[in-house]
Design a protein around this motif. Sequence first.
Motif, mmCIF file in Angstrom:
data_model
loop_
_atom_site.group_PDB
_atom_site.id
_atom_site.type_symbol
_atom_site.label_atom_id
_atom_site.label_comp_id
_atom_site.label_asym_id
_atom_site.label_seq_id
_atom_site.Cartn_x
_atom_site.Cartn_y
_atom_site.Cartn_z
ATOM 1 N N ASN A 182 -0.539 11.541 -0.470
ATOM 2 C CA ASN A 182 -0.554 10.246 0.219
ATOM 3 C C ASN A 182 -1.851 9.489 -0.060
ATOM 4 O OD1 ASN A 182 -2.422 10.307 2.726
ATOM 5 N ND2 ASN A 182 -1.279 12.205 3.018
ATOM 6 N N ILE A 183 -2.928 10.226 -0.321
ATOM 7 C CA ILE A 183 -4.179 9.554 -0.718
ATOM 8 C C ILE A 183 -3.996 8.923 -2.098
ATOM 9 C CG2 ILE A 183 -6.611 9.871 -1.338
ATOM 10 C CD1 ILE A 183 -6.776 12.045 0.783
ATOM 11 N N HIS A 184 -3.323 9.639 -2.985
ATOM 12 C CA HIS A 184 -3.072 9.101 -4.323
ATOM 13 C C HIS A 184 -2.200 7.850 -4.254
ATOM 14 C CE1 HIS A 184 -1.362 9.324 -8.561
ATOM 15 N NE2 HIS A 184 -2.666 9.191 -8.722
ATOM 16 N N SER A 185 -1.225 7.869 -3.349
ATOM 17 C CA SER A 185 -0.363 6.694 -3.168
ATOM 18 C C SER A 185 -1.187 5.516 -2.650
ATOM 19 C CB SER A 185 0.765 7.025 -2.188
ATOM 20 O OG SER A 185 1.600 5.914 -1.984
ATOM 21 N N LEU A 186 -2.076 5.777 -1.700
ATOM 22 C CA LEU A 186 -2.963 4.726 -1.186
ATOM 23 C C LEU A 186 -3.838 4.185 -2.311
ATOM 24 C CD1 LEU A 186 -4.332 3.184 1.236
ATOM 25 C CD2 LEU A 186 -5.909 5.142 1.365
ATOM 26 N N TYR A 187 -4.383 5.069 -3.112
ATOM 27 C CA TYR A 187 -5.248 4.679 -4.231
ATOM 28 C C TYR A 187 -4.528 3.717 -5.174
ATOM 29 C CZ TYR A 187 -7.368 5.207 -8.872
ATOM 30 O OH TYR A 187 -7.905 4.972 -10.113
ATOM 31 N N LYS A 188 -3.294 4.031 -5.511
ATOM 32 C CA LYS A 188 -2.542 3.175 -6.442
ATOM 33 C C LYS A 188 -2.239 1.802 -5.856
ATOM 34 C CE LYS A 188 0.720 6.221 -7.291
ATOM 35 N NZ LYS A 188 1.944 6.834 -7.889
ATOM 36 N N LYS A 189 -2.215 1.713 -4.524
ATOM 37 C CA LYS A 189 -1.896 0.451 -3.877
ATOM 38 C C LYS A 189 -3.118 -0.444 -3.680
ATOM 39 C CE LYS A 189 2.088 2.294 -1.350
ATOM 40 N NZ LYS A 189 2.615 2.719 -0.016
ATOM 41 N N VAL A 190 -4.288 0.140 -3.397
ATOM 42 C CA VAL A 190 -5.446 -0.690 -3.032
ATOM 43 C C VAL A 190 -6.616 -0.590 -3.996
ATOM 44 C CG1 VAL A 190 -4.828 -0.494 -0.599
ATOM 45 C CG2 VAL A 190 -6.550 1.058 -1.549
ATOM 46 N N TYR B 74 -2.946 8.839 4.997
ATOM 47 C CA TYR B 74 -3.716 7.603 4.789
ATOM 48 C C TYR B 74 -2.886 6.490 4.168
ATOM 49 C CZ TYR B 74 -7.660 10.623 5.763
ATOM 50 O OH TYR B 74 -8.515 11.505 6.383
ATOM 51 N N ASP B 75 -1.702 6.809 3.723
ATOM 52 C CA ASP B 75 -0.870 5.793 3.070
ATOM 53 C C ASP B 75 -0.112 4.993 4.122
ATOM 54 O OD1 ASP B 75 0.327 4.310 1.109
ATOM 55 O OD2 ASP B 75 1.910 5.785 0.713
ATOM 56 N N THR B 76 -0.873 4.260 4.931
ATOM 57 C CA THR B 76 -0.292 3.440 5.996
ATOM 58 C C THR B 76 -0.825 2.020 5.877
ATOM 59 O OG1 THR B 76 -2.088 3.881 7.575
ATOM 60 C CG2 THR B 76 -0.237 5.447 7.534
ATOM 61 N N LYS B 77 -0.109 1.099 6.464
ATOM 62 C CA LYS B 77 -0.532 -0.309 6.438
ATOM 63 C C LYS B 77 -1.865 -0.478 7.152
ATOM 64 C CE LYS B 77 1.143 -5.017 7.221
ATOM 65 N NZ LYS B 77 -0.135 -5.518 7.778
ATOM 66 N N GLU B 78 -2.079 0.315 8.222
ATOM 67 C CA GLU B 78 -3.328 0.204 8.986
ATOM 68 C C GLU B 78 -4.533 0.543 8.116
ATOM 69 O OE1 GLU B 78 -0.021 0.324 11.639
ATOM 70 O OE2 GLU B 78 -0.590 1.754 10.055
ATOM 71 N N VAL B 79 -4.430 1.610 7.332
ATOM 72 C CA VAL B 79 -5.543 2.002 6.464
ATOM 73 C C VAL B 79 -5.707 0.993 5.327
ATOM 74 C CG1 VAL B 79 -6.454 3.768 4.920
ATOM 75 C CG2 VAL B 79 -5.279 4.444 7.033
ATOM 76 N N GLN B 80 -4.613 0.560 4.747
ATOM 77 C CA GLN B 80 -4.687 -0.440 3.675
ATOM 78 C C GLN B 80 -5.388 -1.702 4.162
ATOM 79 O OE1 GLN B 80 -0.782 -1.139 1.919
ATOM 80 N NE2 GLN B 80 -0.223 0.994 2.257
ATOM 81 N N ASP B 81 -4.966 -2.185 5.331
ATOM 82 C CA ASP B 81 -5.552 -3.412 5.884
ATOM 83 C C ASP B 81 -7.024 -3.228 6.211
ATOM 84 O OD1 ASP B 81 -3.098 -4.613 5.657
ATOM 85 O OD2 ASP B 81 -2.598 -4.484 7.796
#
Length: 212
Positions: free
Chosen positions: A118-126, A197-204
């Motif tokens: 899920n951290i890797h997914s977050l990384y690819k998004k932000v 961590y792959d949540t909208k809250e963390v991304q925002d």
Amino acid sequence: MAKKKFSFKNIPGWTIVLAVFGILYLTGLHTEAIGQVQRLLLATGIRNADVPDTLPGSASAAEAVKESTAIPAKMAGAGFKMVDLDGKAVSFEGLKGKVIFLNIWATWCPPCVAEMPNIHSLYKKVNSDDIAFVMLSVDEGGLEKVRKFVEKKGFTFPVYMPASQFPKEFYSNAIPTTFIISPEGKIVAKQEGMADYDTKEVQDFLQSMVKK
């Protein structure tokens, strides 16, 4: 006297469980097995990462970070040296000016293995020039062990290992531990233990700190 026929049904369940875990341990697969179970736990959403909506005395996360760093201060992790998986030296202080997502992990740690996808997914998004990911391995097996693990998993986020004394700011009673650091070098969020961590809250939250 008739001999009793052998049957798996006569083997106690606890014996089978111990045998399975023994095989997993001897083959080194226990970390992956436990990690998979914990990954299912993360999928339920009960271990989402906790990031502040606001920091004390502020109307927004972005304003909070701005207020909390109005007075210049020493950067968290200043002086800390790392090496990437190619053995190239990297200064943690050189990341100042970026939002830093720092995750401390190890290949032998099941919760670390569980949360990494899920951290890797977050990384690819932000991931951008303004947000730096530091996946800091504390393995003692050397670069090659960590490199093989990362390549096997297909992760593309930056992975490093310590090359100097560990900063006291990053000490923790648990592994994994994740820090989010503002562009000014201040720790604004800390999470001990695994989380999603792959949540909208963390991304925002990460994107709200990017300097405009």
